[in-house]
Design an enzyme around this catalytic site. Structure first.
Site, PDB file in Angstrom:
ATOM      1  N   ASP A  11       0.351  -1.127   0.045  1.00  0.00           N
ATOM      2  CA  ASP A  11      -0.609  -0.102   0.133  1.00  0.00           C
ATOM      3  C   ASP A  11       1.222   1.218  -0.307  1.00  0.00           C
ATOM      4  O   ASP A  11       2.071   1.381   0.054  1.00  0.00           O
ATOM      5  CB  ASP A  11      -0.775  -0.282   0.805  1.00  0.00           C
ATOM      6  CG  ASP A  11      -2.073   1.300   1.337  1.00  0.00           C
ATOM      7  OD1 ASP A  11      -2.475   1.118   0.334  1.00  0.00           O
ATOM      8  OD2 ASP A  11      -2.264   2.140   2.775  1.00  0.00           O
ATOM      9  N   ASP A  13      -0.220   5.108   0.581  1.00  0.00           N
ATOM     10  CA  ASP A  13       0.255   5.879   2.516  1.00  0.00           C
ATOM     11  C   ASP A  13       0.079   5.339   3.170  1.00  0.00           C
ATOM     12  O   ASP A  13      -0.727   4.128   3.955  1.00  0.00           O
ATOM     13  CB  ASP A  13      -1.498   6.954   1.728  1.00  0.00           C
ATOM     14  CG  ASP A  13      -1.082   7.879   0.529  1.00  0.00           C
ATOM     15  OD1 ASP A  13      -0.900   8.616   0.513  1.00  0.00           O
ATOM     16  OD2 ASP A  13      -2.054   7.120  -0.155  1.00  0.00           O
TER      17      ASP A  13
END
Length: 221
Positions: A11, A13
């Site tokens: 992922d 952020d």
């Protein structure tokens, strides 16, 4: 331990980069432009992984069902795009992690729900992402996480099967998407996690407290 791993997908952020300062500032600008007092960054940080939905919930206490949400979201997007890399930084340990993966002949990529208009700017401005073998944004496929389609698209870009990949993220939707895609999953406890989150209940195959902890769980081919 994860055996026969050939790639690690992350992922963005809250997992690879700390974008909370810029996301929070973009949302807080909406408040100050309307004569409201600023909020502390600590108020925004836990919800940074939820993008506009999370930032607007903190700034104004509204949900996507609110009639003002669409216009505020677009204004937030414009604010964020102008300052997308002013205070955003790669998490400590991530460059060393990526370098070690390369030394072990492991590939890596990014799967994020962030729209490509923002992901592309970050990829251009942060040298780390020049080494990514795949970058899948929230609008790359017809679906977003927790649907497995973005993760499957990343594996395809790398020319690997899902079973040869693991996915690392700091939100329950990341673990759900990884499991649905047939990948090993890792919960990043150093990320944003979200208000009231219980990562131990997500069903991840492993949990890490820092990026470099991931190396303890990978047995390369």
């Amino acid at each position: 331990m994860f055996a026969n791993v050939r790639a690690v997908l992350f992922d963005l952020d809250g997992t690879l980069i700390d974008s909370a300062p810029d996301l929070g500032a973009a949302a807080d600008r909406l408040r100050t432009d309307r004569g409201l007092g600023p909020l502390p960054m600590q108020a925004y940080r836990p919800m940074a992984g939820a993008g506009a939905r999370g930032m607007l919930s903190v700034a104004f206490g509204i949900t996507p069902e609110h009639p003002d949400f669409p216009s505020l979201r677009e204004e937030f997007f414009a604010n964020y795009e102008r300052r997308i890399h002013e205070q955003t930084e790669v998490f400590a340990g991530v460059p060393e992690l990526v370098a070690t993966l390369a030394e072990r002949s492991l590939r890596w990529g990014v799967v994020t729900n962030k729209m490509a208009r923002f992901t592309s700017l970050i990829a251009q401005r942060v040298a780390l992402f020049q080494g990514a073998g795949a970058i899948v944004s929230g609008d790359t496929t017809p679906y977003m996480k927790p649907h497995p389609a973005p993760l499957l698209a990343a594996a395809e870009q790398l020319g690997l099967t899902p079973q040869e990949c693991i996915y690392v993220g700091d939100d329950e939707r990341d673990i759900l998407a990884g499991r649905a895609a047939g990948m090993g999953t890792v919960a990043a406890m150093y990320g944003y996690l979200g208000a009231g989150a219980s990562p131990t209940d997500w069903g991840a195959d492993a949990v890490i407290e820092s990026p470099l902890d991931l190396l303890k769980f990978i047995v390369s081919v």
